[in-house]
Design a protein around this motif. Structure first.
Motif, PDB file in Angstrom:
ATOM      1  N   PHE A 141       0.846  -1.194   0.000  1.00  0.00           N
ATOM      2  CA  PHE A 141       0.000   0.000   0.000  1.00  0.00           C
ATOM      3  C   PHE A 141       0.882   1.244   0.000  1.00  0.00           C
ATOM      4  N   PRO A 142       1.414   1.631  -1.175  1.00  0.00           N
ATOM      5  CA  PRO A 142       2.256   2.832  -1.231  1.00  0.00           C
ATOM      6  C   PRO A 142       1.412   4.097  -1.352  1.00  0.00           C
ATOM      7  N   GLY A 143       1.807   5.109  -0.603  1.00  0.00           N
ATOM      8  CA  GLY A 143       1.163   6.407  -0.761  1.00  0.00           C
ATOM      9  C   GLY A 143       1.620   7.045  -2.061  1.00  0.00           C
ATOM     10  N   PHE A 144       2.922   7.250  -2.143  1.00  0.00           N
ATOM     11  CA  PHE A 144       3.536   7.854  -3.326  1.00  0.00           C
ATOM     12  C   PHE A 144       4.811   7.091  -3.636  1.00  0.00           C
ATOM     13  N   VAL A 145       5.059   6.829  -4.908  1.00  0.00           N
ATOM     14  CA  VAL A 145       6.274   6.141  -5.332  1.00  0.00           C
ATOM     15  C   VAL A 145       7.201   7.175  -5.952  1.00  0.00           C
ATOM     16  N   LEU A 146       8.418   7.231  -5.425  1.00  0.00           N
ATOM     17  CA  LEU A 146       9.425   8.166  -5.935  1.00  0.00           C
ATOM     18  C   LEU A 146      10.721   7.420  -6.188  1.00  0.00           C
ATOM     19  N   GLU A 147      11.498   7.930  -7.098  1.00  0.00           N
ATOM     20  CA  GLU A 147      12.807   7.341  -7.360  1.00  0.00           C
ATOM     21  C   GLU A 147      13.893   7.968  -6.490  1.00  0.00           C
ATOM     22  N   SER A 148      13.796   9.268  -6.224  1.00  0.00           N
ATOM     23  CA  SER A 148      14.898   9.920  -5.520  1.00  0.00           C
ATOM     24  C   SER A 148      14.404  11.135  -4.745  1.00  0.00           C
TER      25      SER A 148
END
Length: 174
Positions: A141-148
């Motif tokens: 359950f990810p809120g927001f997926v970011l790379e960096s």
């Protein structure tokens, strides 16, 4: 050198995403026995908001991890500085984190919790950041997926500062 903050997610964007996550988590578990586990300190704001967004009536508990080693390097040796106070046997466990970065903390928790006979162990994180991921780990359950990005606010800190901010910011000039 001073730091500057660049807003990444406003409090309105976060609130909207939490509402969506609350519905998704509630649908997943229904009326099944659920315990939500807050990983202190960083997840405290997210934890409060996400548990209020659930339509079910979960139990709640808190853990705090510490790693042993010198300096700033991660040694891989983790221990609880605060362990659970309730049994998780025969319950679904939802680990609630502020940010999953390398994945080591969540992997440690999942490993320890699975030995305590839960029905399942899953993770909800405000930020699923993949830049430094060292473990093949799914945040269900990810809120927001970011790379960096070096993020602060909404519970996340830099040297114990910025936790109180109601939005998520990228800390620049670190």
């Amino acid at each position: 050198m001073g730091h500057s903050l660049k807003e990444v997610f406003s409090k309105e964007i976060i609130a909207g995403r939490i509402e969506e996550l609350g519905k998704q988590i509630s649908k997943t578990y229904g009326e099944e026995p659920l315990i939500c586990v807050c990983v202190l300190k960083g997840a405290y704001l997210f934890f409060a908001d996400i548990t209020r967004a659930l339509s079910s009536d979960p139990e709640i508990d808190f853990v705090r991890l510490s790693s042993y080693g010198s300096g700033t390097s991660r040694t891989g040796n983790m221990n609880f500085s605060k362990d659970l106070e309730v049994s998780i046997a025969d319950k679904h466990v939802l680990i609630i984190e502020d940010i999953v970065d390398t994945g080591h903390s969540v992997e440690f928790l999942k490993h320890v919790f699975m030995k305590r006979n839960p029905l399942s162990v899953k993770t909800c994180a405000l930020i699923d950041k993949r830049e430094r991921r060292e473990i093949d780990l799914e945040v269900e359950f990810p809120g927001f997926v970011l790379e960096s990005g070096f993020l602060v606010g909404y519970g996340m800190d830099y040297a114990e500062k910025y936790r109180y901010l109601s939005a998520v910011y990228e800390l620049e000039n670190v």
